[in-house]
Design a protein around this motif. Structure first.
Motif, PDB file in Angstrom:
ATOM      1  N   ARG A  77       0.841  -1.211   0.000  1.00  0.00           N
ATOM      2  CA  ARG A  77       0.000   0.000   0.000  1.00  0.00           C
ATOM      3  C   ARG A  77       0.872   1.255   0.000  1.00  0.00           C
ATOM      4  O   ARG A  77       0.637   2.195  -0.773  1.00  0.00           O
ATOM      5  N   HIS A 398       1.680   5.323   5.108  1.00  0.00           N
ATOM      6  CA  HIS A 398       1.017   4.027   4.985  1.00  0.00           C
ATOM      7  C   HIS A 398       1.890   2.870   5.470  1.00  0.00           C
ATOM      8  O   HIS A 398       1.410   1.738   5.518  1.00  0.00           O
ATOM      9  N   TYR A 426      -4.466   3.826  -7.511  1.00  0.00           N
ATOM     10  CA  TYR A 426      -4.264   4.787  -6.427  1.00  0.00           C
ATOM     11  C   TYR A 426      -4.519   6.178  -6.966  1.00  0.00           C
ATOM     12  O   TYR A 426      -4.050   6.529  -8.060  1.00  0.00           O
ATOM     13  N   THR A 430      -6.463   7.578  -2.095  1.00  0.00           N
ATOM     14  CA  THR A 430      -7.460   6.510  -2.145  1.00  0.00           C
ATOM     15  C   THR A 430      -6.938   5.342  -2.971  1.00  0.00           C
ATOM     16  O   THR A 430      -6.393   5.544  -4.066  1.00  0.00           O
ATOM     17  N   ALA A 432      -7.907   2.544  -5.234  1.00  0.00           N
ATOM     18  CA  ALA A 432      -9.138   2.418  -6.012  1.00  0.00           C
ATOM     19  C   ALA A 432      -9.548   0.987  -6.323  1.00  0.00           C
ATOM     20  O   ALA A 432     -10.726   0.697  -6.459  1.00  0.00           O
TER      21      ALA A 432
END
Length: 447
Positions: A77, A398, A426, A430, A432
């Motif tokens: 992430r 993150h 991304y 967010t 996606a």
């Protein structure tokens, strides 16, 4: 005809920066064009800069076994948020370490369903595992990693010259790279009388450790013609030996890390253990020479060596450099940290793309499909705003843990979007499409 067309006033291509459009079909860049045309698939990115997806071949994800240190979900992430579309995970810090086929299979099982971005894996070389090398190659590792000094993990002991002589012919036969942590500790370490002193920690891992280790690897590289890659070069005094070896045509490559280019020893106060890494961050004059070596191609690229740990292991309260875990968490900031420092040194976005995309693609054996905005390449793409600035805050990180020397620093350059295989995964904080990453393996024919 196309699934997606990304139009921008600035595409960073192998031919330079240009206005144009990327035409994407089936996850592949099918064309790069300069003319404009009407099409419902067009997304006009206006002044945003479009880069090939970034590749970080030096990441410690720590799963299985030490997922509380990082883990596939948190790491991948963070990678997407930073524009990284391919990671290569190091074989230590997980448990079991990736030095056997059985351990590699456990690594693959642990990664299943957790990857937000693409991920490949290095196998490990430790004393006595030469019988596992061929099997790991057949399973698709990208290459191998070895340490010449204690790795910090007892399950991943360092190798000797004798150990290397057993495995280098096997690795050379397949044309894979051997990545080496180059420090050779001697029997006369300088005494540490103040465990909070950064200056004493720096002196405890002197330049000569790197110099002697790199000299050894150059000698073995010449003997076996095994591709050798020197990871995280920090001592500029070793650059001339690397330069000579490359001039002789040896299959030798080398990287440095963002933290050696962004920070310098002069700005690290005693007790600031968030800066501890090995080799250590050295003085400003030394690091200026690393920049020059990057510009000249003596150093091939820049990789984070993302090596996180739970905050208590960083000894932030005691400030004890002797006991603190040596590793810097920086995966999410690979691009803005390098771009911020590169601008100060007069470097350009095409150079940054070479250091963060093109050259790392070669090391990982993906140079025919990743690392360039070019026809036939994977549509792994970053939309970047190079003039925007932001301050690194805990709430925007993150990584599993928020300890990083970049905390509170103002960085230049914001990743607005990241695409994997032509899919927007991304956008502005967010994620996606969920976990769209795949496992990347090395083809047997790749050289």
């Amino acid at each position: 005809m196309f699934d997606l067309i990304l139009k921008s006033k600035c595409l960073v291509t192998p031919g330079g920066m240009m206005e144009g459009s990327l035409c994407i079909k089936g996850g592949i860049i099918t064309d790069v064009v300069t003319e404009s045309f009407e099409n419902p698939a067009v997304v006009d990115l206006c002044d945003s800069v479009v880069l090939p997806g970034l590749i970080d071949p030096h990441v410690h994800i720590n799963e299985p076994g030490r997922t509380d240190w990082e883990g596939f979900e948190a790491a991948t992430r963070a990678a997407l948020a930073g524009g990284l579309t391919l990671l290569a995970d190091m074989p230590l810090n997980s448990s079991p370490v990736t030095t056997t086929v059985a351990a590699f299979d456990k690594k693959l099982a642990a990664a299943a369903g957790k990857l937000f971005t693409n991920c490949g894996f290095w196998g490990g070389v430790v004393p006595g595992n030469e019988g596992e090398i061929e099997g790991l190659i057949q399973r698709g590792v990208l290459g191998f990693k070895a340490f010449l000094t204690h790795s910090g993990i007892d399950d991943f002991p360092n190798v000797t010259e004798s150990d290397l002589r057993k495995v280098m012919p096997l690795i050379a036969r397949h044309g894979l790279p051997l990545l080496v942590h180059c420090e050779l500790a001697d029997d006369t370490p300088l005494p540490v009388t103040d465990n909070r002193s950064y200056r004493q920690y720096l002196s405890s891992r002197p330049r000569r450790w790197e110099e002697e280790a790199i000299d050894l690897m150059i000698r073995l590289c010449a003997e076996y013609l095994c591709p050798v890659h020197i990871v995280h070069v920090s001592a500029a005094s070793s650059l001339e030996a690397i330069r000579r070896a490359r001039a002789q045509g040896l299959p030798l490559t080398a990287e440095t890390a963002q933290h050696y280019l962004f920070f310098s020893a002069e700005e690290i106060a005693d007790g600031q253990t968030q800066f501890k890494c090995a080799p250590p961050i050295r003085e400003r004059g030394n690091n200026d020479r690393l920049w020059q070596a990057l510009e000249e191609g003596v150093l091939d690229f820049v990789a984070t060596d993302h090596s996180p740990a739970p905050p208590e292991l960083k000894q932030l309260e005691s400030g004890n450099f002797s006991n603190a875990w040596g590793g810097i968490a920086s995966l999410q900031f690979a691009l803005p940290a390098l771009w911020t420092a590169a601008r100060r040194h007069g470097h350009t976005l095409p150079e940054v793309v070479r250091w963060l995309s093109e050259a790392p693609a070669r090391l990982t054996g993906q140079q025919a499909r990743k690392g360039k905005l070019e026809k036939g390449f994977d549509a792994d793409i970053v939309v970047f705003k190079p003039e925007e600035r932001f301050v690194v805050r805990e709430e925007g990180i993150h990584h599993r843990h928020k300890v990083t020397p970049y905390l509170g620093k103002e960085l230049t350059g914001v990743v607005a979007q990241t695409y994997l295989g032509g899919q927007l995964v991304y956008e502005n904080g967010t994620f996606a499409q969920g976990r769209q990453g795949t496992v990347v393996r090395r083809e047997q024919s790749a050289k």
